[in-house]
Design an enzyme around this catalytic site. Structure first.
Site, PDB file in Angstrom:
ATOM      1  N   CYS A 263       0.252 -11.227 -27.804  1.00  0.00           N
ATOM      2  CA  CYS A 263      -0.715 -12.072 -28.524  1.00  0.00           C
ATOM      3  C   CYS A 263      -1.257 -11.311 -29.730  1.00  0.00           C
ATOM      4  CB  CYS A 263      -1.911 -12.385 -27.633  1.00  0.00           C
ATOM      5  SG  CYS A 263      -1.507 -13.350 -26.203  1.00  0.00           S
TER       6      CYS A 263
ATOM      7  N   CYS B 117      -8.614 -10.837 -23.859  1.00  0.00           N
ATOM      8  CA  CYS B 117      -7.714  -9.905 -23.185  1.00  0.00           C
ATOM      9  C   CYS B 117      -7.987  -8.477 -23.640  1.00  0.00           C
ATOM     10  CB  CYS B 117      -6.265 -10.269 -23.494  1.00  0.00           C
ATOM     11  SG  CYS B 117      -5.094  -9.078 -22.839  1.00  0.00           S
TER      12      CYS B 117
ATOM     13  N   CYS C 297      -1.338  -5.084 -27.921  1.00  0.00           N
ATOM     14  CA  CYS C 297      -0.171  -5.622 -27.217  1.00  0.00           C
ATOM     15  C   CYS C 297       0.691  -6.402 -28.214  1.00  0.00           C
ATOM     16  CB  CYS C 297      -0.639  -6.549 -26.095  1.00  0.00           C
ATOM     17  SG  CYS C 297       0.683  -7.450 -25.301  1.00  0.00           S
TER      18      CYS C 297
ATOM     19  N   CYS D 184      12.410 -24.169 -32.994  1.00  0.00           N
ATOM     20  CA  CYS D 184      11.407 -23.169 -32.643  1.00  0.00           C
ATOM     21  C   CYS D 184      11.272 -22.147 -33.766  1.00  0.00           C
ATOM     22  CB  CYS D 184      11.784 -22.480 -31.333  1.00  0.00           C
ATOM     23  SG  CYS D 184      13.438 -21.759 -31.388  1.00  0.00           S
TER      24      CYS D 184
ATOM     25  N   ASP E 224      18.515 -29.088 -30.675  1.00  0.00           N
ATOM     26  CA  ASP E 224      17.405 -28.177 -30.340  1.00  0.00           C
ATOM     27  C   ASP E 224      17.928 -26.732 -30.320  1.00  0.00           C
ATOM     28  OD1 ASP E 224      15.093 -26.999 -29.360  1.00  0.00           O
ATOM     29  OD2 ASP E 224      15.235 -27.856 -27.363  1.00  0.00           O
TER      30      ASP E 224
ATOM     31  N   GLU F 229      26.194 -26.929 -24.663  1.00  0.00           N
ATOM     32  CA  GLU F 229      25.407 -25.709 -24.493  1.00  0.00           C
ATOM     33  C   GLU F 229      26.374 -24.548 -24.268  1.00  0.00           C
ATOM     34  OE1 GLU F 229      22.107 -24.462 -24.099  1.00  0.00           O
ATOM     35  OE2 GLU F 229      23.162 -22.659 -23.451  1.00  0.00           O
TER      36      GLU F 229
ATOM     37  N   CYS G 140      -1.970 -10.298 -17.423  1.00  0.00           N
ATOM     38  CA  CYS G 140      -1.646 -10.953 -18.695  1.00  0.00           C
ATOM     39  C   CYS G 140      -2.266 -12.338 -18.660  1.00  0.00           C
ATOM     40  CB  CYS G 140      -0.140 -11.044 -18.886  1.00  0.00           C
ATOM     41  SG  CYS G 140       0.276 -12.042 -20.324  1.00  0.00           S
TER      42      CYS G 140
ATOM     43  N   GLN H 139      11.820 -24.692 -20.601  1.00  0.00           N
ATOM     44  CA  GLN H 139      10.707 -24.611 -21.544  1.00  0.00           C
ATOM     45  C   GLN H 139       9.598 -23.748 -20.931  1.00  0.00           C
ATOM     46  OE1 GLN H 139      10.225 -25.824 -24.639  1.00  0.00           O
ATOM     47  NE2 GLN H 139      12.179 -26.883 -24.816  1.00  0.00           N
TER      48      GLN H 139
END
Ligand code: SAM
Length: 562
Positions: free
Chosen positions: A140, A131, A137, A497, A470, A422, A241, A370
């Site tokens: 990434c 990229c 950026c 995560c 989660d 939730e 992107c 997701q």
């Protein structure tokens, strides 16, 4: 209860007045632990700083030092050591094996942060980043690190956190084969189904490209792209992107081609003056159920409702065959989020579809789904494996932080009932819709804040056999940890995560929580013993080239949990 009576697992201290203030530093003098505790709870650093305050070796602000990067840590920053003293510093975009000169920018507890001035010798596993924006950026950060090395670094980071923050021993992790090798992502580009670009009045240009800036041309300097690393008000203009789908890039190009046209009268939103119209461009890629081909939603987030201004852009993007939906979220607040108070359909339908583990999902502009659909298939099959369902339709599953219900719904056909909780109301209504769409009748979804539960929470559903949890990055609230430690279901599948908060919560569930009786005499609560064994911890790479790491952990109730 005393620590001596606790068998193979210890107890951890938590202040009752500030339950999230984890005193990790009390127990460890390693710099890694202090970094990890920052990940677990960033606000605790200042108050915990003094514990590890180094004495003589601390480099001064502005000082340049020769450094070697040892590994990747928090937010993908390089964990580096000063060549002659071994003092630990963190540096953005430093990669393992790299030797470089860094300038100290700030002191942070037991370590310092530096910016890179000059590379002396490059890191191991150097590859060309495909990229053109990769070196500046904010998205990434590790594209120029070979993918295998990215995986090694992520796996190492999880292992370190589970040892230093989770307080599991290395030998325990190895001999019982708890820690599994990271699952790679089989596609490393075009894997994201959702990207959010921002509009800004003045494009941010990295130092090395300043000569290309169109000084004096206000409109040419308008930006549509991604935020410069660490800045909410600086936007790097991007035309492509590599993380999003090809059709999403076609939409981005079409909009970049025309939105600065003065005749259209469009203006980017200025986060300082709060003037301007266009705030964000969100692109979501789903899959058309009939054709199996990509189906796109384009969502313009604007500061007011003026559909006539958007019409020329709508015409351009709706001519792209993959675009099935163009939405307008109107967000009149000064905040810069993409969720609008009002939502309008400007073209096509208000939702797009996607399939996951054989089920169909409707995705609206603001519903959580997701972000890497392909790898979510892998993640969900690991979750199902860990859940160890009997498959006879007798079990109750509690799906905590259920989002749009995807995990619970993919398990529903094998269990008696799924109960999902939730906080986001829109996600709950999407979950109901998803259940209906897939003709699933044994799932109940409830909106509620899991940070605010009390002892009566368990009265809302039958005793579960399996809990799936989660949470998002902050991990589980102490109230929920305490609830689970009392509920004592046979197995918990913890999907995370954020490996730092994951390690912290695993520590609580397995080793217990010890309240700080000295500081908080008046509010002292009973210590709680840990009652789970960590059976497996599986890191999964969902987001190549970024610092993000997902983990699936299986916890089983100890034999004598009382
Ligand atoms: C990592 S997502 C998981 C979503 C879902 N399990 C999935 O796989 O699609 C975390 C979810 O937790 C929800 N959440 C965050 N804080 C919460 C809270 N205090 N109480 C309940 N849900 C919360 C978020 O809205 C989000 O949908």
């Amino acid at each position: 209860m005393s620590i001596a009576t606790v068998p193979s697992y210890g107890l951890r201290h938590v202040s009752t007045t500030r339950p999230w203030l984890i005193k990790t530093l009390r127990f460890s003098s390693t710099p890694f632990a202090s970094l990890a505790s920052e990940q677990a709870e960033p606000n605790t650093m200042q108050s915990s700083n003094n514990v590890n305050k180094p004495t003589s070796n601390f480099p001064k602000r502005g000082q340049t030092v020769e450094l070697v990067c040892e590994s990747l840590a928090f937010k993908g920053k390089g964990l580096c050591k000063v060549a002659d003293t071994g003092f630990v510093v963190m540096c953005d975009r430093a990669l393992p094996g790299e030797r470089f000169i860094g300038r100290v920018t700030r002191r942070k507890g037991s370590y310092a942060e530096v910016t890179k001035v000059e590379t002396i010798s490059p890191h191991w596993d150097l590859v060309d980043a495909p990229c053109e924006y990769a070196s500046y950026c904010g998205g990434c950060k590790t594209q120029n690190l070979a993918y295998e090395a990215q995986l090694r670094a992520k796996e190492q980071q999880v292992r370190d956190l589970v040892i230093h923050v989770g307080k599991f021993s290395k030998s325990e992790l190895e001999s019982l084969e708890i820690m599994k090798p990271i699952v790679p992502c089989d596609i490393q580009f075009h894997y994201r189904n959702k990207m959010e670009f921002s509009f800004g009045p003045e494009r941010w240009v990295p130092k090395e490209l300043l000569a290309e800036k169109n000084e004096g041309d206000k409109i040419k300097n308008y930006a549509l792209g991604l935020h410069a690393p660490g800045f909410f008000d600086k936007v790097l203009n991007v035309n492509k992107c590599l993380l999003q789908s090809e059709p999403a890039n076609m939409v981005l190009v079409a909009i970049q081609d025309c939105w600065r046209d003065v005749d259209l009268g469009l203006s980017p939103y200025n986060v300082h003056s709060h003037k301007g119209f266009l705030k964000h461009l969100m692109l979501r890629t789903g899959r058309n159920l009939k054709t199996g081909l990509p189906e796109l939603m384009v969502n313009f987030v604007t500061s007011s409702y003026k559909p006539e201004l958007l019409m020329p852009l709508v015409e351009r993007v709706s001519a792209i065959p993959e675009v099935f939906s163009v939405m307008n979220n109107v967000n009149t607040s000064v905040g810069n989020t993409s969720v609008g108070e009002e939502e309008y359909t400007l073209y096509g339908k208000p939702t797009i579809t996607e399939t996951l583990r054989g089920l169909t999902f409707q995705i609206s502009a603001n519903s959580f789904f997701q972000t890497n659909t392909r790898q979510a298939e892998v993640l969900y099959s690991l979750i199902e494996e860990c859940a160890g369902l009997r498959g006879d339709g007798s079990e109750i599953v509690l799906d905590l932080f259920c989002g749009t219900g995807t995990i619970g719904l993919t398990l529903a056909s094998r269990v008696k009932h799924v109960y999902g909780y939730e906080v986001v109301a829109q996600a709950i209504s999407d979950a109901h819709l998803n259940a209906e769409l897939n003709d699933i009748r044994n799932a109940t979804f409830v909106q509620g804040d899991l940070n605010k539960i009390d002892a009566s929470f368990g009265n809302n559903f039958p005793r579960p056999d399996i809990v799936i949890s989660d949470p998002n990055r902050p991990g589980m609230h102490m109230k929920l940890i305490k609830f689970l430690l009392k509920l004592k279901v046979p197995r918990i599948v913890y999907v995370s995560c954020n490996p730092a908060t994951c390690a912290r919560d695993l520590d609580y569930l397995c080793h217990g929580v010890l309240y700080d009786l000295i500081k908080d005499v008046m509010q002292a609560e009973q210590n709680i013993k840990g009652c789970y064994k960590l059976k497996s911890l599986q890191p999964v790479d969902m987001f190549p080239h970024t610092p993000h790491i997902e983990c699936v952990c299986l916890l089983e109730l100890c034999d004598n949990p009382s």
